[in-house]
Scaffold this motif. Structure first.
Motif, short mmCIF file in Angstrom:
data_model
loop_
_atom_site.label_atom_id
_atom_site.label_comp_id
_atom_site.label_asym_id
_atom_site.label_seq_id
_atom_site.Cartn_x
_atom_site.Cartn_y
_atom_site.Cartn_z
N GLU A 60 73.93 -23.22 -21.88
CA GLU A 60 73.51 -23.23 -20.47
C GLU A 60 72.13 -23.88 -20.29
O GLU A 60 71.85 -24.48 -19.25
N ILE A 94 78.93 -24.21 -7.86
CA ILE A 94 79.46 -24.00 -9.21
C ILE A 94 80.18 -25.22 -9.75
O ILE A 94 80.28 -25.42 -10.94
N HIS A 101 73.40 -31.06 -7.35
CA HIS A 101 73.32 -29.61 -7.46
C HIS A 101 71.96 -29.03 -7.06
O HIS A 101 71.90 -28.14 -6.21
N ARG A 105 71.41 -26.58 -3.90
CA ARG A 105 70.92 -25.22 -4.17
C ARG A 105 69.65 -24.93 -3.35
O ARG A 105 69.46 -23.83 -2.85
N PRO A 296 80.96 -8.41 -14.37
CA PRO A 296 82.08 -8.70 -13.45
C PRO A 296 82.53 -10.16 -13.48
O PRO A 296 83.70 -10.44 -13.29
N PHE A 300 82.30 -18.58 -17.27
CA PHE A 300 82.31 -19.90 -16.65
C PHE A 300 82.50 -20.89 -17.78
O PHE A 300 82.33 -20.55 -18.96
N TYR A 326 80.58 -14.30 -20.87
CA TYR A 326 79.46 -13.39 -20.55
C TYR A 326 79.82 -11.96 -20.96
O TYR A 326 78.97 -11.20 -21.41
N ALA A 353 74.80 -11.48 -17.61
CA ALA A 353 75.86 -11.31 -16.60
C ALA A 353 75.65 -12.21 -15.39
O ALA A 353 76.61 -12.51 -14.67
N GLY A 355 74.45 -15.23 -15.75
CA GLY A 355 74.34 -16.58 -16.30
C GLY A 355 72.92 -16.88 -16.70
O GLY A 355 72.09 -15.97 -16.90
N TYR A 360 71.90 -20.32 -12.67
CA TYR A 360 71.65 -18.86 -12.66
C TYR A 360 71.98 -18.30 -11.28
O TYR A 360 71.61 -18.88 -10.24
N CYS A 361 72.65 -17.16 -11.28
CA CYS A 361 73.15 -16.57 -10.03
C CYS A 361 72.09 -16.55 -8.92
O CYS A 361 71.03 -15.94 -9.07
N GLY A 363 72.34 -15.02 -6.18
CA GLY A 363 72.32 -13.70 -5.52
C GLY A 363 71.91 -12.56 -6.44
O GLY A 363 72.10 -11.39 -6.09
N ALA A 367 72.07 -8.68 -5.44
CA ALA A 367 73.02 -7.76 -6.08
C ALA A 367 72.29 -6.53 -6.62
O ALA A 367 72.76 -5.39 -6.48
#
Ligand code: HEM
Length: 412
Positions: A60, A94, A101, A105, A296, A300, A326, A353, A355, A360-361, A363, A367
């Motif tokens: 990554e 994604i 990207h 973003r 969850p 990827f 993950y 989890a 990434g 990188y997430c 959110g 969360a």
């Protein structure tokens, strides 16, 4: 005795993710004996399963060598072709790489910074209270996933987008059909055409939202997306749609799975529930432990488009794809002491989890806030809790957690 070949097949078998013990036994074997393992299963294009934490991060980190395009998510070979075609028109964060990207973003990145999110503290706490109150109203027994956990994060994310509450059930249904597409209970239909119908329904819905926010901009996230520009031009309707789709979908099934899977873990490890009750300051590390535990987002993919790449002595030829597990990396014994134990006080907790690197997430903080708000409300009010039936997990290849979590409880 499980063989390495058999273990590698868990990633293409939706029922494996619904069976925690079987899934993690297979991953432990792969981490030990074949951490960079080529999986060849009929009906799937071949891929390399990457199961070690360090290797997931290594890949990554090098987002110039390892691209999300053209195969960001593992699915059957037929869906690879569909993904490729769809990603050419409807791009999501994604499914794309630099140069677009980082520009895409940046359109919403500020919205998801802790500083901006802190203004949502009260609204999220209010929603958390609403759902713990609902548990009380349900009279001491419920199926926690559909009745509570699945609804709360959806309300948060759709409130941020600025969509009307009347539309929430429709979006919930469409998301579950999209993400639960490998589970017979959740499928809209068995054929790829029928799954595509879900996307089309989403598209019609968000097309109307875009038109409305372009005509009448408001302060919400939907307006930010509808009125954003890329290379000096308004986003195409397809790019805007891809944006709504990723936010509306990535923002709730994931969070609800970690909240419900976290509660299941507290029931499986009652000493950890006791620790939380005695020391509410543990809610913060407990949320990250729940997210590590459930992981969850199972995987990827990245594709090696630049040249042969050598990882742990294995050559991954140019053009081949890797699956970043993950779920496996988060149980890597080399990184987590007692990786198979749920520990609400785990610090540091270097789970992947969310990434790592460029994708990188977006959110992740949101969360965490949602999880904290929910458990800060629940734990002090919970007098007792136990399972009232057998939990069941979603059959999936991608995003999942509990499907049913029947509980009996006393709550004030
Ligand atoms: C526990 C809950 C969640 C988990 C486990 C999770 C996990 C992930 C993962 C693994 C990625 C890919 C990272 C990578 O490729 O390195 C991702 C990306 C993303 N997530 Fe989340 N997510 C969660 C909640 C959320 C929420 C609440 C939102 C809210 C909008 C969100 C929005 C996104 C978006 C927009 C991306 C794409 C980012 C990009 O490609 O630049 N996620 N998430």
């Amino acid at each position: 005795m499980l063989t390495v070949e058999e273990a590698g097949r868990v990633f293409t078998d939706p029922t494996a993710y619904a069976d925690d013990e079987r899934f993690h036994a297979a991953c432990a074997l792969l981490r030990r004996e074949a951490p960079v393992h080529r999986v060849e299963v009929e009906g799937f294009n071949p891929f390399w399963a990457i199961t070690k934490h360090a290797d997931v991060m290594e890949i990554e980190r090098q987002h110039d060598l390892w691209l999300n395009e053209p195969r960001p998510i593992l699915g059957p070979a037929v869906s690879d072709e569909q993904q490729r075609q769809m990603n050419m028109t409807i791009r999501t964060l994604i499914s794309i790489d630099a140069p677009d990207h980082p520009l895409m973003r940046a359109i919403t990145a500020d919205w998801f910074l802790p500083k901006s999110l802190s203004r949502l503290d009260d609204r999220i706490a209010e929603l958390a209270k609403r759902y713990v109150d609902l548990m009380a109203d349900l009279g001491g027994e419920c199926d926690f996933m559909p009745d509570v956990a699945a609804k709360y994060p959806l309300y948060v994310i759709l409130s941020i987008l600025g969509l009307p509450e009347d539309d929430f059930p429709l979006i919930m249904k469409l998301t579950q059909e999209l993400f639960g597409a490998s589970d017979p209970d959740m499928q809209r239909g068995a054929t790829p055409e029928e799954a595509f119908a879900t996307i089309q329904e989403f598209f019609q819905y968000f097309l109307a939202v875009t038109e409305d926010r372009r005509a009448n901009p408001t302060e919400d996230l939907a307006s930010v997306i509808a009125n954003a520009t890329l290379h000096g031009e308004p986003l195409t309707i397809f790019d805007a749609f891809g944006y709504y789709l990723i936010i509306a979908t990535a923002g709730h099934d994931t969070t609800s799975s970690s909240i419900a899977g976290g509660l299941h873990a507290l029931l499986q490890f009652p000493d950890q529930l006791e620790r939380l009750r005695k020391d509410p300051s543990l809610v913060t590390p407990a949320i990250d432990e729940m997210i590590r535990w459930v992981s969850p987002v199972k995987q990827f993919m990245r594709t090696n488009l630049t040249g042969d790449y050598v990882l742990r002595g294995q050559t991954i030829p140019k053009g081949e794809a890797v699956l970043l597990s993950y779920a496996s990396a988060n149980r890597d014994e080399e990184v987590f002491g007692d990786a198979g134990t749920f520990d609400v006080g785990r610090t540091p907790n270097k789970h992947v989890a969310f990434g790592f690197g460029a994708h990188y997430c977006l959110g992740a903080q949101l969360a965490r806030m949602e999880g904290r708000a929910f458990y800060n409300e629940l734990i002090p009010r919970l007098e007792s809790i136990e399972l009232a039936g057998d939990p069941a997990y979603i059959q999936t290849l991608f995003v999942g957690g509990p499907k049913h979590l029947p509980i009996r409880y006393k709550i004030s």
